[in-house]
Design a protein around this motif. Structure first.
Motif, PDB file in Angstrom:
ATOM      1  N   ILE A 179       0.855  -1.179   0.000  1.00  0.00           N
ATOM      2  CA  ILE A 179       0.000   0.000   0.000  1.00  0.00           C
ATOM      3  C   ILE A 179       0.896   1.236   0.000  1.00  0.00           C
ATOM      4  N   ASP A 180       0.838   1.994  -1.063  1.00  0.00           N
ATOM      5  CA  ASP A 180       1.674   3.191  -1.164  1.00  0.00           C
ATOM      6  C   ASP A 180       0.945   4.434  -0.658  1.00  0.00           C
ATOM      7  N   ALA A 181      -0.317   4.569  -1.038  1.00  0.00           N
ATOM      8  CA  ALA A 181      -1.077   5.770  -0.690  1.00  0.00           C
ATOM      9  C   ALA A 181      -1.688   5.612   0.695  1.00  0.00           C
ATOM     10  N   LEU A 182      -0.971   6.104   1.681  1.00  0.00           N
ATOM     11  CA  LEU A 182      -1.440   5.992   3.066  1.00  0.00           C
ATOM     12  C   LEU A 182      -1.928   7.356   3.545  1.00  0.00           C
ATOM     13  N   SER A 183      -3.231   7.528   3.507  1.00  0.00           N
ATOM     14  CA  SER A 183      -3.818   8.785   3.975  1.00  0.00           C
ATOM     15  C   SER A 183      -4.148   8.687   5.460  1.00  0.00           C
ATOM     16  N   PHE A 184      -4.330   9.834   6.073  1.00  0.00           N
ATOM     17  CA  PHE A 184      -4.757   9.853   7.471  1.00  0.00           C
ATOM     18  C   PHE A 184      -6.112   9.161   7.611  1.00  0.00           C
ATOM     19  N   GLY A 185      -6.983   9.378   6.642  1.00  0.00           N
ATOM     20  CA  GLY A 185      -8.304   8.752   6.684  1.00  0.00           C
ATOM     21  C   GLY A 185      -8.236   7.239   6.642  1.00  0.00           C
ATOM     22  N   PHE A 186      -7.299   6.696   5.834  1.00  0.00           N
ATOM     23  CA  PHE A 186      -7.127   5.241   5.794  1.00  0.00           C
ATOM     24  C   PHE A 186      -6.680   4.721   7.153  1.00  0.00           C
ATOM     25  N   LYS A 200      -9.713  -7.349   3.469  1.00  0.00           N
ATOM     26  CA  LYS A 200     -10.607  -6.636   2.549  1.00  0.00           C
ATOM     27  C   LYS A 200     -10.235  -5.162   2.486  1.00  0.00           C
ATOM     28  N   LEU A 201      -9.945  -4.565   3.647  1.00  0.00           N
ATOM     29  CA  LEU A 201      -9.549  -3.155   3.688  1.00  0.00           C
ATOM     30  C   LEU A 201      -8.253  -2.937   2.915  1.00  0.00           C
ATOM     31  N   TYR A 202      -7.282  -3.834   3.122  1.00  0.00           N
ATOM     32  CA  TYR A 202      -6.000  -3.714   2.419  1.00  0.00           C
ATOM     33  C   TYR A 202      -6.199  -3.849   0.910  1.00  0.00           C
ATOM     34  N   ALA A 203      -7.037  -4.789   0.504  1.00  0.00           N
ATOM     35  CA  ALA A 203      -7.271  -5.000  -0.941  1.00  0.00           C
ATOM     36  C   ALA A 203      -7.898  -3.764  -1.574  1.00  0.00           C
ATOM     37  N   GLN A 204      -8.840  -3.159  -0.878  1.00  0.00           N
ATOM     38  CA  GLN A 204      -9.479  -1.934  -1.393  1.00  0.00           C
ATOM     39  C   GLN A 204      -8.455  -0.827  -1.540  1.00  0.00           C
ATOM     40  N   GLN A 205      -7.560  -0.700  -0.559  1.00  0.00           N
ATOM     41  CA  GLN A 205      -6.556   0.360  -0.598  1.00  0.00           C
ATOM     42  C   GLN A 205      -5.513   0.104  -1.669  1.00  0.00           C
ATOM     43  N   GLN A 206      -5.171  -1.173  -1.882  1.00  0.00           N
ATOM     44  CA  GLN A 206      -4.220  -1.510  -2.949  1.00  0.00           C
ATOM     45  C   GLN A 206      -4.781  -1.098  -4.311  1.00  0.00           C
ATOM     46  N   THR A 207      -6.075  -1.323  -4.507  1.00  0.00           N
ATOM     47  CA  THR A 207      -6.730  -0.949  -5.767  1.00  0.00           C
ATOM     48  C   THR A 207      -6.671   0.561  -5.973  1.00  0.00           C
ATOM     49  N   GLN A 208      -6.894   1.313  -4.890  1.00  0.00           N
ATOM     50  CA  GLN A 208      -6.874   2.772  -4.984  1.00  0.00           C
ATOM     51  C   GLN A 208      -5.458   3.284  -5.224  1.00  0.00           C
ATOM     52  N   SER A 209      -4.456   2.508  -4.799  1.00  0.00           N
ATOM     53  CA  SER A 209      -3.063   2.940  -4.951  1.00  0.00           C
ATOM     54  C   SER A 209      -2.546   2.768  -6.371  1.00  0.00           C
ATOM     55  N   LEU A 210      -3.257   1.946  -7.152  1.00  0.00           N
ATOM     56  CA  LEU A 210      -2.782   1.668  -8.519  1.00  0.00           C
ATOM     57  C   LEU A 210      -2.916   2.894  -9.423  1.00  0.00           C
TER      58      LEU A 210
END
Length: 210
Positions: A179-186, A200-210
């Motif tokens: 996960i590259d995009a680590l926001s405060f909200g995440f 599931k949370l990690y998978a969603q964030q990985q998709t957003q990081s692409l």
């Protein structure tokens, strides 16, 4: 504020006369570090005079004595300075519910309100470092071999260790979960997510990081 980067914020810690501002307890020391782009760039530390006596137990625990605070500036003056220090930043604290209660109580006394986000590094550590013996700050510092001077129950020392813990957790998420995009909200969402739903949370964030 939720969209701001998780590696750009202020980590803070209070020492207090007791456990509850609702019972009349007050802050006696504030310590904080500013993290910018994953680096500690500034520090804030002040002992303050709460206008009430510090119990002997707290003196022994923290080393902050009644004679020390007698010579210090008042809570109102110190907290006004701290309000300026954290302006525009989100906050992190270890066992944040404790520190947040005192932060908001001290700010109410000077008619200030903090509108940023506050995340608990203890709750984050429970999800990220699940194999740690426990999630007390001193234990996690040893578990992850974090920089520490071995002093606990002093505000700046605790804030510094918490900052290193926070950065270690961000590194863990990047390296172990891609996960590259680590926001405060995440990070805030992470602390509220049950352990069995983390994949599931990690998978969603990985998709957003692409």
């Amino acid at each position: 504020m939720q969209q701001k980067s998780a590696d750009h914020l202020v980590v803070f810690d209070f020492e207090t006369t007791g456990l509850s501002p609702d019972m009349g307890d007050r802050a006696i020391e504030i310590g904080a570090v500013l993290i910018e782009s994953g680096k500690i760039t500034d520090r804030f530390q002040q002992v303050m005079n709460p206008g009430i006596r510090i119990p002997l137990f707290i003196e022994n625990l923290t080393g902050i004595t009644n004679s020390m605070v007698k010579e210090a500036r008042s809570n109102a003056v110190v907290m006004a300075d701290f309000y300026e220090f954290i302006a525009g930043h989100n906050l992190v604290a270890h066992n944040a519910s404790f520190d947040e209660r005192f932060l908001r109580a001290e700010f109410r006394r000077i008619k200030k309100y903090f509108s940023g986000g506050i995340v608990c590094s203890l709750l984050a550590a429970r999800r990220i470092f699940q194999l740690a013996p426990n999630h007390q700050l001193a234990t996690l510092a040893q578990y992850k071999n974090l920089p520490s001077d071995g002093i606990y129950h002093r505000a700046l020392a605790d804030a510094e260790v918490t900052a290193h813990l926070w950065l270690s957790m961000l590194d863990e998420l990047r390296e172990q979960h891609n996960i590259d995009a680590l926001s405060f909200g995440f990070m805030h969402a992470l602390t509220k997510t049950p352990k069995h739903q983390l994949k599931k949370l990690y998978a969603q964030q990985q998709t957003q990081s692409l």
